[in-house]
Design a protein around this motif. Sequence first.
Motif, PDB file in Angstrom:
ATOM      1  N   ALA A 122       0.622  -1.284   0.043  1.00  0.00           N
ATOM      2  CA  ALA A 122      -0.235   0.215  -0.001  1.00  0.00           C
ATOM      3  C   ALA A 122       0.924   1.306  -0.012  1.00  0.00           C
ATOM      4  O   ALA A 122       0.371   2.210  -0.683  1.00  0.00           O
ATOM      5  CB  ALA A 122      -0.785  -0.133   1.147  1.00  0.00           C
ATOM      6  N   ASP A 123       1.947   1.159   0.758  1.00  0.00           N
ATOM      7  CA  ASP A 123       2.898   2.383   0.780  1.00  0.00           C
ATOM      8  C   ASP A 123       3.555   2.603  -0.329  1.00  0.00           C
ATOM      9  O   ASP A 123       3.633   3.563  -1.316  1.00  0.00           O
ATOM     10  CB  ASP A 123       4.281   2.043   1.764  1.00  0.00           C
ATOM     11  CG  ASP A 123       3.554   2.151   3.301  1.00  0.00           C
ATOM     12  OD1 ASP A 123       2.472   2.759   3.352  1.00  0.00           O
ATOM     13  OD2 ASP A 123       4.083   1.372   3.899  1.00  0.00           O
ATOM     14  N   LEU A 124       3.939   1.509  -1.414  1.00  0.00           N
ATOM     15  CA  LEU A 124       4.299   1.641  -2.715  1.00  0.00           C
ATOM     16  C   LEU A 124       3.324   2.120  -3.497  1.00  0.00           C
ATOM     17  O   LEU A 124       3.924   3.054  -4.482  1.00  0.00           O
ATOM     18  CB  LEU A 124       4.751   0.423  -3.101  1.00  0.00           C
ATOM     19  CG  LEU A 124       6.304  -0.379  -2.445  1.00  0.00           C
ATOM     20  CD1 LEU A 124       6.395  -1.693  -3.047  1.00  0.00           C
ATOM     21  CD2 LEU A 124       7.268   0.694  -2.588  1.00  0.00           C
ATOM     22  N   ALA A 125       2.226   1.621  -3.550  1.00  0.00           N
ATOM     23  CA  ALA A 125       1.155   2.142  -4.296  1.00  0.00           C
ATOM     24  C   ALA A 125       0.907   3.821  -3.974  1.00  0.00           C
ATOM     25  O   ALA A 125       0.772   4.411  -4.953  1.00  0.00           O
ATOM     26  CB  ALA A 125       0.036   1.342  -4.311  1.00  0.00           C
ATOM     27  N   GLU A 126       0.890   3.999  -2.836  1.00  0.00           N
ATOM     28  CA  GLU A 126       0.364   5.458  -2.437  1.00  0.00           C
ATOM     29  C   GLU A 126       1.711   6.395  -2.935  1.00  0.00           C
ATOM     30  O   GLU A 126       1.515   7.398  -3.557  1.00  0.00           O
ATOM     31  CB  GLU A 126       0.285   5.541  -1.119  1.00  0.00           C
ATOM     32  CG  GLU A 126       0.060   6.836  -0.487  1.00  0.00           C
ATOM     33  CD  GLU A 126      -1.270   7.754  -1.014  1.00  0.00           C
ATOM     34  OE1 GLU A 126      -1.428   8.599  -1.163  1.00  0.00           O
ATOM     35  OE2 GLU A 126      -2.265   6.824  -1.283  1.00  0.00           O
ATOM     36  N   SER A 127       3.026   5.821  -2.950  1.00  0.00           N
ATOM     37  CA  SER A 127       4.213   6.655  -3.478  1.00  0.00           C
ATOM     38  C   SER A 127       3.956   6.789  -4.895  1.00  0.00           C
ATOM     39  O   SER A 127       4.115   7.901  -5.513  1.00  0.00           O
ATOM     40  CB  SER A 127       5.355   5.934  -3.212  1.00  0.00           C
ATOM     41  OG  SER A 127       6.527   6.462  -3.811  1.00  0.00           O
ATOM     42  N   LEU A 128       3.569   5.778  -5.724  1.00  0.00           N
ATOM     43  CA  LEU A 128       3.440   5.866  -7.147  1.00  0.00           C
ATOM     44  C   LEU A 128       2.179   6.944  -7.553  1.00  0.00           C
ATOM     45  O   LEU A 128       2.345   7.700  -8.329  1.00  0.00           O
ATOM     46  CB  LEU A 128       2.957   4.525  -7.637  1.00  0.00           C
ATOM     47  CG  LEU A 128       3.915   3.769  -8.159  1.00  0.00           C
ATOM     48  CD1 LEU A 128       3.550   2.107  -8.575  1.00  0.00           C
ATOM     49  CD2 LEU A 128       4.856   4.275  -9.095  1.00  0.00           C
ATOM     50  N   ARG A 176      -4.946   5.841  -7.795  1.00  0.00           N
ATOM     51  CA  ARG A 176      -5.033   4.780  -6.654  1.00  0.00           C
ATOM     52  C   ARG A 176      -4.847   3.328  -7.148  1.00  0.00           C
ATOM     53  O   ARG A 176      -4.177   2.583  -6.869  1.00  0.00           O
ATOM     54  CB  ARG A 176      -5.400   4.978  -5.345  1.00  0.00           C
ATOM     55  CG  ARG A 176      -4.990   6.135  -4.625  1.00  0.00           C
ATOM     56  CD  ARG A 176      -5.736   6.362  -3.333  1.00  0.00           C
ATOM     57  NE  ARG A 176      -4.941   7.272  -2.340  1.00  0.00           N
ATOM     58  CZ  ARG A 176      -5.091   8.666  -2.365  1.00  0.00           C
ATOM     59  NH1 ARG A 176      -5.998   9.008  -3.113  1.00  0.00           N
ATOM     60  NH2 ARG A 176      -4.637   9.195  -1.431  1.00  0.00           N
ATOM     61  N   ALA A 177      -5.987   3.148  -7.694  1.00  0.00           N
ATOM     62  CA  ALA A 177      -6.235   1.969  -8.275  1.00  0.00           C
ATOM     63  C   ALA A 177      -5.167   1.331  -9.348  1.00  0.00           C
ATOM     64  O   ALA A 177      -4.710   0.465  -9.301  1.00  0.00           O
ATOM     65  CB  ALA A 177      -7.615   1.575  -8.864  1.00  0.00           C
ATOM     66  N   ASP A 178      -4.657   2.173 -10.014  1.00  0.00           N
ATOM     67  CA  ASP A 178      -3.644   2.076 -11.189  1.00  0.00           C
ATOM     68  C   ASP A 178      -2.423   1.529 -10.467  1.00  0.00           C
ATOM     69  O   ASP A 178      -1.717   0.887 -11.015  1.00  0.00           O
ATOM     70  CB  ASP A 178      -3.692   3.041 -12.417  1.00  0.00           C
ATOM     71  CG  ASP A 178      -4.811   3.063 -13.348  1.00  0.00           C
ATOM     72  OD1 ASP A 178      -5.594   1.998 -13.324  1.00  0.00           O
ATOM     73  OD2 ASP A 178      -4.853   3.905 -13.983  1.00  0.00           O
ATOM     74  N   ALA A 179      -2.133   2.291  -9.631  1.00  0.00           N
ATOM     75  CA  ALA A 179      -0.763   2.156  -8.840  1.00  0.00           C
ATOM     76  C   ALA A 179      -0.780   0.996  -7.918  1.00  0.00           C
ATOM     77  O   ALA A 179       0.084   0.244  -8.067  1.00  0.00           O
ATOM     78  CB  ALA A 179      -0.605   3.433  -7.862  1.00  0.00           C
ATOM     79  N   ALA A 180      -2.058   0.587  -7.365  1.00  0.00           N
ATOM     80  CA  ALA A 180      -2.053  -0.658  -6.652  1.00  0.00           C
ATOM     81  C   ALA A 180      -1.828  -2.016  -7.746  1.00  0.00           C
ATOM     82  O   ALA A 180      -1.084  -2.836  -7.393  1.00  0.00           O
ATOM     83  CB  ALA A 180      -3.341  -0.603  -6.077  1.00  0.00           C
TER      84      ALA A 180
END
Length: 99
Positions: free
Chosen positions: A10-16, A24-28
């Motif tokens: 989740a931290d990696l996705a939030e950073s992206l 957020r969905a695409d990053a996750a």
Amino acid sequence: MTAAGTLTRADLAESLHREVGLSRADAARLVEQILSHMCEALAEGQNVKISGFGSFILRDKGERVGRNPKTGVEVPIAPRRVLTFRASQMMRDRIVSAS
């Protein structure tokens, strides 16, 4: 990072999301695809090297004799494949300078 000091998916996705501008969905989804690709490569017996970060290396360990520390009884340990991580020199230098 979470309060415990652990970096999560989740931290990696939030950073992206913040730094690249992905939803957020695409990053996750991107984080999951990258991790999935790495897992598939390792499952197929390939090592994974990320330049400037480190290498995930598969090693085959042979059968050996272990010892039960409580009883001292010798026990055979079956051969197995283990995953190790070796940080790149650049990563080691960054960790040392951060402490």
